[in-house]
Design a protein around this motif. Structure first.
Motif, mmCIF file in Angstrom:
data_model
loop_
_atom_site.group_PDB
_atom_site.id
_atom_site.type_symbol
_atom_site.label_atom_id
_atom_site.label_comp_id
_atom_site.label_asym_id
_atom_site.label_seq_id
_atom_site.Cartn_x
_atom_site.Cartn_y
_atom_site.Cartn_z
ATOM 1 N N ARG A 217 21.705 4.857 -12.289
ATOM 2 C CA ARG A 217 20.281 4.991 -11.986
ATOM 3 C C ARG A 217 19.902 6.460 -11.748
ATOM 4 N NH1 ARG A 217 17.539 0.323 -11.129
ATOM 5 N NH2 ARG A 217 18.666 -1.589 -10.555
ATOM 6 N N GLN A 218 20.710 7.159 -10.989
ATOM 7 C CA GLN A 218 20.416 8.561 -10.694
ATOM 8 C C GLN A 218 20.394 9.402 -11.964
ATOM 9 O OE1 GLN A 218 23.548 9.399 -7.899
ATOM 10 N NE2 GLN A 218 22.342 8.767 -6.115
ATOM 11 N N GLU A 221 17.327 8.749 -14.278
ATOM 12 C CA GLU A 221 16.168 9.527 -13.838
ATOM 13 C C GLU A 221 16.342 11.008 -14.192
ATOM 14 O OE1 GLU A 221 14.514 10.707 -9.512
ATOM 15 O OE2 GLU A 221 14.210 8.580 -10.035
ATOM 16 N N HIS A 222 17.544 11.531 -13.986
ATOM 17 C CA HIS A 222 17.823 12.935 -14.310
ATOM 18 C C HIS A 222 17.483 13.255 -15.758
ATOM 19 C CE1 HIS A 222 20.021 16.752 -14.655
ATOM 20 N NE2 HIS A 222 20.587 16.249 -15.735
ATOM 21 N N GLY A 226 12.647 7.791 -16.719
ATOM 22 C CA GLY A 226 11.861 7.044 -15.755
ATOM 23 C C GLY A 226 12.471 7.177 -14.383
ATOM 24 N N ALA A 227 11.868 6.527 -13.412
ATOM 25 C CA ALA A 227 12.420 6.538 -12.061
ATOM 26 C C ALA A 227 13.734 5.765 -12.023
ATOM 27 C CB ALA A 227 11.418 5.931 -11.080
ATOM 28 N N ALA A 228 14.567 6.088 -11.041
ATOM 29 C CA ALA A 228 15.877 5.450 -10.940
ATOM 30 C C ALA A 228 15.764 3.937 -10.861
ATOM 31 C CB ALA A 228 16.627 5.999 -9.723
ATOM 32 N N ASP A 229 14.750 3.439 -10.165
ATOM 33 C CA ASP A 229 14.642 1.984 -10.023
ATOM 34 C C ASP A 229 14.069 1.316 -11.259
ATOM 35 O OD1 ASP A 229 12.016 2.829 -9.742
ATOM 36 O OD2 ASP A 229 11.668 1.787 -7.834
ATOM 37 N N GLN A 230 13.706 2.106 -12.281
ATOM 38 C CA GLN A 230 13.230 1.536 -13.527
ATOM 39 C C GLN A 230 14.322 1.445 -14.596
ATOM 40 O OE1 GLN A 230 9.985 4.426 -13.986
ATOM 41 N NE2 GLN A 230 8.526 2.737 -13.796
ATOM 42 N N HIS A 342 6.072 -1.696 -10.703
ATOM 43 C CA HIS A 342 6.425 -0.624 -11.627
ATOM 44 C C HIS A 342 7.825 -0.781 -12.218
ATOM 45 C CE1 HIS A 342 8.421 0.770 -7.968
ATOM 46 N NE2 HIS A 342 9.165 1.557 -8.733
#
Length: 378
Positions: A217-218, A221-222, A226-230, A342
């Motif tokens: 997840r991290q 996002e990097h 998208g965001a880590a939770d996506q 989201h």
């Protein structure tokens, strides 16, 4: 959220009778399992890939094409496509062909496999496993996204003016998951491309799964997806259900005790405490499965292993019936109720990827952020 069945296709004697199915009987059993999954409203059936006994699943696309002809809605996937020992050129051809046959009801999961001798059988060295996974997958992406490929790498002969046929259906490659139990490099690979990450979630404790999913997840996002939770996360899970916990354990115990992977090791009680294995009532399966999101976050695909260790086909079909009738409807509603607006409820499918258009990130060989960084440093 997607729910389904994944199988490793083992041929194991039933410990209560000593009788093992023939290879033909096991293949037919897996077909019946897939058809039952669609009948009861599950979303996905995934088959493994192995090239050694006691497994029978050496040709996933052949089997999935047969299942595609007998189903209308079921998404066809793999619980391992051996990206290390298969030629990416053949993977590109086979799964694009399966896309066309099935009307796009295909995705697949890349994996390195767990059987060392397979590597030399296919002319590879297991010590190159991670490097093979990285290079071969990048070539596969290129084959699916560029009409003419000129390529040179470390592990196969160069390609000059190569055109993969057939091209992906609607010019849209299948969505890909990267499956790994313990290799952070594979979680990194999935994140780099914005693909899905699948943790088989069978043999390890929840802390280990949490660590691997968090890394993915991290890094997702990097890389700007998208965001880590996506990020797109899939989990496995192993269940056996009965009218009571005691009844379920009594029925499942001989199969657990003699299973090819963990038989004659930890006790059933020890294993259920230490791993996500749930043996009990449908209500217990629901409670335990809902708890997966507490440490893995909101995720998009839940797959259940129900057909290994010599379990009779009629017992397996009954387990799938219980999943479809009593377990999955509750899980689907509860996971959707808890999920933030989201966060995607489903992973990409052929339909959603086509709708996103030819300029969507899925069609890039390299992710946009990596391409921009390379240009800035040139």
């Amino acid at each position: 959220m997607q729910f389904g069945i994944f199988s490793v296709g083992d041929i194991t004697p039933d410990p209560t009778t000593g009788v093992a199915p023939t290879e033909g009987e096991r293949i037919e059993s897996m077909t019946r399992i897939a058809l039952k999954a669609e009948e009861v409203g599950l979303d996905v059936f995934a088959t493994g890939e192995h090239h050694n006994p006691p497994f029978v699943v050496s040709s996933p696309t052949t089997h999935l094409a047969w299942i595609a002809a007998k189903t209308e809605r079921l998404l066809l996937s793999t619980s391992t496509t051996l990206i290390t020992t298969n030629d990416p050129v053949k993977i590109a051809e086979d799964y694009a062909f399966l896309q066309h046959l099935s009307g796009g009801r295909v995705d697949l999961m890349m994996g390195r496999g767990n059987t060392g001798p397979v590597y030399p059988w296919f002319g590879k060295d297991i010590r190159d496993g991670i490097k093979l996974a990285v290079e071969n997958y990048h070539l596969l992406r290129t084959l699916w996204r560029e009409p003419v490929v000129n390529w040179q790498g470390q592990f196969r002969t160069p390609l000059q003016g190569y055109m993969s046929t057939p091209a992906p259906l609607d010019g849209t490659p299948p969505f890909v998951w990267h499956g790994s139990i313990r290799s952070p490099e594979i979680a990194e690979q999935a994140a780099y491309y914005g693909d899905g990450f699948f943790h088989n979630h069978i043999f390890w404790n929840k802390e280990h799964t949490e660590q691997m999913v968090r890394l993915y997840r991290q890094r997702f996002e990097h890389y700007g997806h998208g965001a880590a939770d996506q990020a797109f996360v899939g989990l496995g899970g192993q269940v056996f259900m009965g009218t009571s916990e005691a009844e379920a354990r009594k029925q499942f115990r001989p199969y657990f005790d003699n299973a090819p992977v963990y038989g004659h090791g930890p006790s059933l009680e020890e294993f259920t405490r230490a791993t996500p294995l749930t043996v009990g009532t449908p209500e217990q399966v629901i409670e335990r499965t809902l708890g997966f999101a507490d440490y893995a976050g909101d995720y998009q695909r839940q797959m259940f292993l129900v057909d290994h260790a010599g379990l009779p086909t009629d017992v397996v079909l009954e387990q799938i019936e219980i999943l479809g009738r009593e377990v999955v409807p509750v899980l689907r509603a509860e996971f959707d109720r808890r999920r933030p607006a989201h966060v995607p409820s489903d992973p990409p499918t052929h339909t959603t990827l086509v709708a996103a258009g030819p300029n969507a990130p899925h069609h890039l060989v390299e992710p946009a952020r990596a391409t921009a960084s390379q240009g800035a440093s040139a």
